[in-house]
Design an enzyme around this catalytic site. Structure first.
Site, short mmCIF file in Angstrom:
data_model
loop_
_atom_site.label_atom_id
_atom_site.label_comp_id
_atom_site.label_asym_id
_atom_site.label_seq_id
_atom_site.Cartn_x
_atom_site.Cartn_y
_atom_site.Cartn_z
N TYR A 63 0.85 -1.21 0.00
CA TYR A 63 0.00 0.00 0.00
C TYR A 63 0.88 1.26 0.00
O TYR A 63 0.62 2.21 -0.74
CB TYR A 63 -0.88 -0.06 1.24
N1 LIG Z 1 -9.92 5.52 5.19
C1 LIG Z 1 -8.72 5.98 5.45
O1 LIG Z 1 -8.28 6.11 6.61
C2 LIG Z 1 -7.81 6.38 4.32
C3 LIG Z 1 -6.60 7.00 4.66
C4 LIG Z 1 -5.75 7.39 3.64
C5 LIG Z 1 -6.11 7.18 2.32
N2 LIG Z 1 -7.30 6.56 2.03
C6 LIG Z 1 -7.60 6.35 0.63
O2 LIG Z 1 -8.88 6.89 0.34
C7 LIG Z 1 -9.42 6.23 -0.80
C8 LIG Z 1 -10.83 5.80 -0.52
O3 LIG Z 1 -10.82 4.81 0.51
P1 LIG Z 1 -11.97 4.75 1.60
O4 LIG Z 1 -11.36 5.08 2.90
O5 LIG Z 1 -13.14 5.50 1.12
O6 LIG Z 1 -12.23 3.18 1.66
P2 LIG Z 1 -13.35 2.27 1.01
O7 LIG Z 1 -14.70 2.72 1.44
O8 LIG Z 1 -12.92 0.88 1.32
O9 LIG Z 1 -13.20 2.56 -0.55
C9 LIG Z 1 -12.33 1.87 -1.40
C10 LIG Z 1 -13.08 1.65 -2.70
O10 LIG Z 1 -12.20 1.00 -3.65
C11 LIG Z 1 -13.03 0.23 -4.49
N3 LIG Z 1 -12.26 -0.85 -5.12
C12 LIG Z 1 -11.39 -1.69 -4.52
N4 LIG Z 1 -10.96 -2.62 -5.40
C13 LIG Z 1 -11.58 -2.34 -6.59
C14 LIG Z 1 -11.56 -2.94 -7.87
N5 LIG Z 1 -10.82 -4.03 -8.13
N6 LIG Z 1 -12.31 -2.40 -8.86
C15 LIG Z 1 -13.08 -1.31 -8.61
N7 LIG Z 1 -13.13 -0.69 -7.41
C16 LIG Z 1 -12.41 -1.21 -6.41
C17 LIG Z 1 -14.08 -0.34 -3.56
O11 LIG Z 1 -15.29 -0.54 -4.28
P3 LIG Z 1 -15.92 -2.01 -4.54
O12 LIG Z 1 -15.70 -2.82 -3.30
O13 LIG Z 1 -17.33 -1.71 -4.87
O14 LIG Z 1 -15.16 -2.52 -5.71
C18 LIG Z 1 -14.29 0.77 -2.53
O15 LIG Z 1 -15.46 1.54 -2.82
C19 LIG Z 1 -8.47 5.07 -1.09
O16 LIG Z 1 -7.60 5.45 -2.13
C20 LIG Z 1 -7.70 4.91 0.20
O17 LIG Z 1 -6.44 4.34 -0.01
C21 LIG Z 1 -8.16 6.16 3.00
#
Ligand SMILES: NC(=O)c1ccc[n+]([C@@H]2O[C@H](COP(=O)([O-])OP(=O)(O)OC[C@H]3O[C@@H](n4cnc5c(N)ncnc54)[C@H](OP(=O)(O)O)[C@@H]3O)[C@@H](O)[C@H]2O)c1
Length: 241
Positions: free
Chosen positions: A146
């Site tokens: 990651y």
């Molecule tokens: N939450 C945190 O603390 C945090 C911190 C730093 C950065 N981020 C970043 O923020 C962004 C959003 O994450 P989030 O926190 O909102 O988490 P999340 O709700 O788990 O969102 C991640 C999304 O990625 C999609 N995804 C994963 N694999 C996929 C695939 N093969 N094809 C299409 N879609 C796919 C998932 O959709 P499906 O399951 O429907 O495919 C899910 O909606 C990410 O880039 C994450 O790295 C999050």
């Protein structure tokens, strides 16, 4: 009215960005593997238009097919938000090649392919907003796939911020801190308390707080190649306060 293509739009930060776009009457292509009816309904109830695109970005033609479907469904794309990501944690010795490649495929290769496909038809004034992570810019043990994907995304953002500038397209990276979404819901209370203690603002973020900055960056024409932390002060500190 702007036309958005948002990956990871079925949950978390991506969904919050889509809902805010709906609130200003924009049109949004929402992408995810899951059933996207709930996000589509939320966007439309907020006042926007939704084009759900159920797709796996890891599939061989995934990003190109998504970009074509969005261009067709919206008549063009003005803002691309790369929010989809896969997290696989573990110390070096426990990680397989497949683990590493799978995380890079969604977190880095797929944004590259989507930007390439979308930028080809994007008009001047278009914006790409990538979503990074603190662990891409600071070493965090157990996060090599990651951290590599997110560090690579920071590099990609800077290169393309410069490369696409003559086309009038901006490319920026938002770096969220710990945000309450599906990705973090499995973190146990003790670990979460430790994390919160390391955040100067002493709390986690709501997805909409990150989404508001995505919107602001997407409509800021004199910012490109930038890395913007929205992390409660995490990267500004030393981790103990
Ligand atoms: N939450 C945190 O603390 C945090 C911190 C730093 C950065 N981020 C970043 O923020 C962004 C959003 O994450 P989030 O926190 O909102 O988490 P999340 O709700 O788990 O969102 C991640 C999304 O990625 C999609 N995804 C994963 N694999 C996929 C695939 N093969 N094809 C299409 N879609 C796919 C998932 O959709 P499906 O399951 O429907 O495919 C899910 O909606 C990410 O880039 C994450 O790295 C999050």
């Amino acid at each position: 009215m702007r036309r958005w293509l948002i990956t990871g739009a079925g949950s978390g930060i991506g969904r919050a960005v889509a809902e805010l776009a709906g609130e200003v009457g924009d049109a949004v292509a929402i992408v995810g593997r899951r059933e996207l009816a709930a996000t589509a309904r939320a966007v439309e109830e907020a006042g926007g238009t939704a084009v759900p695109i159920q797709a796996d970005l890891a599939a061989a033609d995934g990003p190109d097919a998504v970009a074509s479907a969005a261009a067709e469904g919206l008549g063009g794309v003005d803002v691309l938000v790369n929010s989809a990501a896969l997290h696989v944690g573990g110390r070096l010795a426990s990680l397989s090649d497949d683990d590493y490649r799978a995380v890079l495929e969604i977190g880095l290769v797929s944004p590259f392919r989507l930007i390439r496909a979308v930028a080809a038809g994007m008009e001047a004034g278009g914006a790409v907003v990538n979503i990074g992570a603190v662990v891409g810019l600071r070493g965090f043990p157990g996060d090599s796939p990651y951290g590599s994907a997110k560090g690579g995304l920071a590099g990609l953002t800077k290169v393309l911020g410069v490369e696409l500038a003559p086309q009038g397209i901006t490319v920026n990276l938002i770096v969220p801190g710990f945000t309450d979404t599906e990705m973090t819901e499995g973190v146990d209370d003790v670990a979460k308390e430790r994390i919160v203690h390391s955040i100067p603002l002493r709390r986690t973020a709501a997805a909409v707080e990150i989404a508001r900055v995505v919107h602001w960056v997407a409509q800021t024409p004199y910012m490109t190649g930038a890395v913007i932390p929205v992390d409660g002060g995490l990267m500004a500190g030393f981790g103990t306060h």
